[in-house]
Design a protein around this motif. Structure first.
Motif, PDB file in Angstrom:
ATOM      1  N   ASP A 133       0.856  -1.173   0.000  1.00  0.00           N
ATOM      2  CA  ASP A 133       0.000   0.000   0.000  1.00  0.00           C
ATOM      3  C   ASP A 133       0.895   1.226   0.000  1.00  0.00           C
ATOM      4  N   ALA A 134       0.918   1.965  -1.121  1.00  0.00           N
ATOM      5  CA  ALA A 134       1.821   3.107  -1.268  1.00  0.00           C
ATOM      6  C   ALA A 134       1.423   4.270  -0.380  1.00  0.00           C
ATOM      7  N   ILE A 135       0.167   4.400  -0.061  1.00  0.00           N
ATOM      8  CA  ILE A 135      -0.284   5.514   0.779  1.00  0.00           C
ATOM      9  C   ILE A 135       0.148   5.295   2.229  1.00  0.00           C
ATOM     10  N   ARG A 136      -0.109   4.106   2.751  1.00  0.00           N
ATOM     11  CA  ARG A 136       0.279   3.785   4.127  1.00  0.00           C
ATOM     12  C   ARG A 136       1.744   3.355   4.249  1.00  0.00           C
TER      13      ARG A 136
END
Length: 116
Positions: free
Chosen positions: A108-111
């Motif tokens: 997960d690139a956001i988290r």
């Protein structure tokens, strides 16, 4: 030669908050002298770490827990040597890993972490 090693064992025990009996000291010393002088510090730390994992009832280290730990370490070393001999004598050293046993992870690139 054994006097500096004995003092080193006693010092490491004191740092960890333990008092050691003479018989236990001799047992640890007999185990540690099996190793090269460069590896003796690591061997002392290994024995003391294993003793901490044992549920010691007091701060005085007796000979029985030391004998159990030393025997356990010697058995593990003997098993490692036999598996090393077996691995070196086998014709190929290929390990098969089943892809369905390994969990699949996505990023997960956001988290900025992996999740299953």
């Amino acid at each position: 030669m054994n006097a500096p090693t004995k003092k080193k064992i006693q010092k490491k025990c004191k740092i960890r908050g333990y008092n050691i009996k003479v018989e236990a000291l001799d047992e640890i010393l007999s185990f540690v002298t099996r190793f090269e002088p460069a590896e003796q510090d690591e061997a002392i730390d290994l024995v003391l770490d294993q003793l901490e994992n044992e549920s010691l009832k007091s701060t005085i280290i007796d000979v029985e827990p030391v004998q159990r730990v030393v025997n356990l370490l010697l058995e593990a070393d003997a098993k490692e040597e036999t598996t090393d001999n077996f691995a070196s004598s086998s014709s190929s050293a290929i390990a098969v890993i089943n892809v369905f046993d390994v969990p699949r992870y996505k990023y997960d690139a956001i988290r900025r972490n992996f999740y299953q």
